[in-house]
Design a protein around this motif. Structure first.
Motif, PDB file in Angstrom:
ATOM      1  N   UNK A 137       0.812  -1.230   0.000  1.00 13.02           N
ATOM      2  CA  UNK A 137       0.000   0.000   0.000  1.00 13.02           C
ATOM      3  C   UNK A 137       0.842   1.276   0.000  1.00 13.02           C
ATOM      4  N   UNK A 138       1.957   1.283   0.708  1.00 13.26           N
ATOM      5  CA  UNK A 138       2.677   2.522   0.966  1.00 13.26           C
ATOM      6  C   UNK A 138       3.816   2.760  -0.024  1.00 13.26           C
ATOM      7  N   UNK A 139       4.044   4.049  -0.300  1.00 16.08           N
ATOM      8  CA  UNK A 139       5.196   4.447  -1.107  1.00 16.08           C
ATOM      9  C   UNK A 139       6.453   4.539  -0.250  1.00 16.08           C
ATOM     10  N   UNK A 140       6.282   4.983   0.995  1.00 22.02           N
ATOM     11  CA  UNK A 140       7.391   5.105   1.935  1.00 22.02           C
ATOM     12  C   UNK A 140       6.995   4.529   3.287  1.00 22.02           C
ATOM     13  N   UNK A 141       7.907   3.801   3.899  1.00 19.34           N
ATOM     14  CA  UNK A 141       7.855   3.515   5.332  1.00 19.34           C
ATOM     15  C   UNK A 141       9.148   4.075   5.908  1.00 19.34           C
ATOM     16  N   UNK A 142       9.051   4.768   7.026  1.00 19.48           N
ATOM     17  CA  UNK A 142      10.258   5.345   7.607  1.00 19.48           C
ATOM     18  C   UNK A 142      10.203   5.244   9.132  1.00 19.48           C
ATOM     19  N   UNK A 143      11.369   5.347   9.743  1.00 20.45           N
ATOM     20  CA  UNK A 143      11.471   5.247  11.202  1.00 20.45           C
ATOM     21  C   UNK A 143      12.668   6.076  11.654  1.00 20.45           C
ATOM     22  N   UNK A 144      12.400   7.040  12.527  1.00 23.30           N
ATOM     23  CA  UNK A 144      13.452   7.938  13.012  1.00 23.30           C
ATOM     24  C   UNK A 144      13.790   7.584  14.463  1.00 23.30           C
ATOM     25  N   UNK A 168       8.785   0.372  -3.420  1.00 19.26           N
ATOM     26  CA  UNK A 168       8.642   1.325  -2.329  1.00 19.26           C
ATOM     27  C   UNK A 168       9.922   1.452  -1.526  1.00 19.26           C
ATOM     28  N   UNK A 169      10.026   2.545  -0.766  1.00 15.87           N
ATOM     29  CA  UNK A 169      11.271   2.900  -0.079  1.00 15.87           C
ATOM     30  C   UNK A 169      11.102   2.829   1.436  1.00 15.87           C
ATOM     31  N   UNK A 170      12.101   2.254   2.088  1.00 13.18           N
ATOM     32  CA  UNK A 170      12.177   2.193   3.551  1.00 13.18           C
ATOM     33  C   UNK A 170      13.408   2.975   3.983  1.00 13.18           C
ATOM     34  N   UNK A 171      13.206   3.970   4.842  1.00  9.35           N
ATOM     35  CA  UNK A 171      14.294   4.796   5.363  1.00  9.35           C
ATOM     36  C   UNK A 171      14.245   4.763   6.882  1.00  9.35           C
ATOM     37  N   UNK A 172      15.370   4.461   7.514  1.00  7.63           N
ATOM     38  CA  UNK A 172      15.382   4.466   8.981  1.00  7.63           C
ATOM     39  C   UNK A 172      16.728   4.934   9.511  1.00  7.63           C
ATOM     40  N   UNK A 173      16.676   5.479  10.728  1.00  2.18           N
ATOM     41  CA  UNK A 173      17.895   5.883  11.421  1.00  2.18           C
ATOM     42  C   UNK A 173      17.918   5.268  12.809  1.00  2.18           C
ATOM     43  N   UNK A 174      19.123   5.133  13.340  1.00  2.00           N
ATOM     44  CA  UNK A 174      19.301   4.603  14.690  1.00  2.00           C
ATOM     45  C   UNK A 174      20.697   4.958  15.171  1.00  2.00           C
ATOM     46  N   UNK A 175      20.899   4.807  16.444  1.00  2.00           N
ATOM     47  CA  UNK A 175      22.219   5.048  17.029  1.00  2.00           C
ATOM     48  C   UNK A 175      23.235   4.077  16.412  1.00  2.00           C
ATOM     49  N   UNK A 176      24.348   4.620  15.932  1.00  2.00           N
ATOM     50  CA  UNK A 176      25.359   3.765  15.307  1.00  2.00           C
ATOM     51  C   UNK A 176      25.934   2.795  16.344  1.00  2.00           C
ATOM     52  N   UNK A 177      26.042   1.512  16.001  1.00  2.00           N
ATOM     53  CA  UNK A 177      26.488   0.535  17.012  1.00  2.00           C
ATOM     54  C   UNK A 177      27.877   0.813  17.577  1.00  2.00           C
ATOM     55  N   UNK A 178      28.763   1.401  16.778  1.00  2.00           N
ATOM     56  CA  UNK A 178      30.099   1.686  17.318  1.00  2.00           C
ATOM     57  C   UNK A 178      30.022   2.795  18.366  1.00  2.00           C
ATOM     58  N   UNK A 179      29.032   3.677  18.206  1.00  2.00           N
ATOM     59  CA  UNK A 179      28.835   4.780  19.151  1.00  2.00           C
ATOM     60  C   UNK A 179      28.530   4.256  20.548  1.00  2.00           C
ATOM     61  N   UNK A 180      27.830   3.110  20.629  1.00  3.00           N
ATOM     62  CA  UNK A 180      27.445   2.540  21.923  1.00  3.00           C
ATOM     63  C   UNK A 180      28.581   1.760  22.576  1.00  3.00           C
ATOM     64  N   UNK A 181      29.725   1.697  21.909  1.00  2.64           N
ATOM     65  CA  UNK A 181      30.870   0.949  22.455  1.00  2.64           C
ATOM     66  C   UNK A 181      31.977   1.842  22.996  1.00  2.64           C
ATOM     67  N   UNK A 182      31.937   3.120  22.601  1.00  2.00           N
ATOM     68  CA  UNK A 182      33.069   4.003  22.875  1.00  2.00           C
ATOM     69  C   UNK A 182      32.631   5.193  23.728  1.00  2.00           C
ATOM     70  N   UNK A 183      33.407   5.487  24.755  1.00  2.00           N
ATOM     71  CA  UNK A 183      33.133   6.622  25.636  1.00  2.00           C
ATOM     72  C   UNK A 183      34.328   7.567  25.644  1.00  2.00           C
TER      73      UNK A 183
END
Length: 270
Positions: A137-144, A168-183
């Motif tokens: 049904x959808x042209x876009x599914x996205x998740x921020x 159809x296009x799926x666009x999503x973002x999330x915290x980069x996994x390497x970011x969660x390993x380094x302080x």
């Protein structure tokens, strides 16, 4: 919670924050914990990320992943307070649909859209489950900044593929996994957690508790492939112009100059 749970590193922003406790993956328990978190203190503790920003230093205005959305049918996974829906509505999308685990978040989104003279069809359910969303049904599914909350990544991507029209296009973002390993420690970056550890953990932040898993980047890529997507673009660089405009000298900004804080993927259904 597993009686043999062990404490592990929890990284939020640029530094180690409190302790995370490894837990067994129980879908129902995780859904309950996370829905309570977003029904109560989620926005106060973690804030909200919404378009035109994919993350702290990545923007749609720079990346142009969506292009012209006028007349397009759009579904957001994890709509939060509705600001990304507003962004798409103002760009003349023909239909707005939204899914979220939290009833309170949906209430906020409805109120926000009404105040903006917009409307959407809302569904309160976990993204992993059948919930009456139309297929093909959808042209876009996205998740921020929401897709990482799923307890079943492969299953979620397969459902998202079913919602999309062919091409159809799926666009999503999330915290980069390497970011969660380094302080950041003493103006240096230090690895504090194993990149390959994808086990579930529980974290207490302020008055809230959440459950998460830090998946490898390859886990997302392989799950997309299994669901029938082809990746067209991936973004992981922080935007220097955004960083300069904010004049941000925080540890988080310093970290974002050295390694990815956010990743964004644009994939198309075959």
């Amino acid at each position: 919670m597993d009686k043999n749970s062990v404490y592990r590193t929890n990284i939020i922003g640029a530094g180690e924050v409190g302790s995370a406790i490894s837990v067994e993956m129980d879908k129902n328990s995780i859904h309950k914990t996370n829905s309570i978190f977003w029904d109560t203190k989620g926005n106060d503790i973690l804030g909200a990320t919404a378009l035109p920003f994919y993350g702290s230093y990545v923007s749609e205005e720079k990346c142009q992943l969506f292009g012209d959305v006028s007349g397009k049918k759009m579904l957001e996974i994890g709509c939060g307070t509705g600001h990304s829906l507003q962004y798409q509505g103002k760009r003349k999308a023909s239909e707005l649909w939204a899914l979220d685990l939290s009833e309170k978040q949906i209430e906020k989104a409805k109120q926000h859209l009404t105040a903006c003279g917009l409307s959407a069809k809302f569904i309160c359910a976990p993204m992993e489950e059948e919930c009456g969303i139309p297929v093909n049904y959808f042209d876009f599914v996205y998740s921020i900044y929401a897709i990482g909350w799923t307890t079943d990544l492969e299953g979620t991507f397969c459902r998202i593929a079913s919602y999309l029209k062919k091409g159809g296009v799926f666009i999503f973002s999330w915290s980069h996994p390497i970011h969660k390993c380094v302080a950041v420690e003493n103006n240096m970056l230090a690895f504090k957690k194993c990149y390959f550890d994808e086990s579930w953990y529980s974290v207490s932040l302020g008055e809230g508790t959440l459950n998460l898993s830090d998946r490898k980047l390859s886990t997302y890529v392989n799950a997309l492939s299994k669901a029938g997507f082809v990746i067209e673009q991936m973004v992981e660089e922080s935007d220097d112009e955004i960083m300069k405009s904010r004049d941000d000298n925080s540890d988080f900004a310093k970290k974002a100059k050295m390694l990815p804080a956010t990743f964004v993927i644009k994939a198309r259904k075959l």
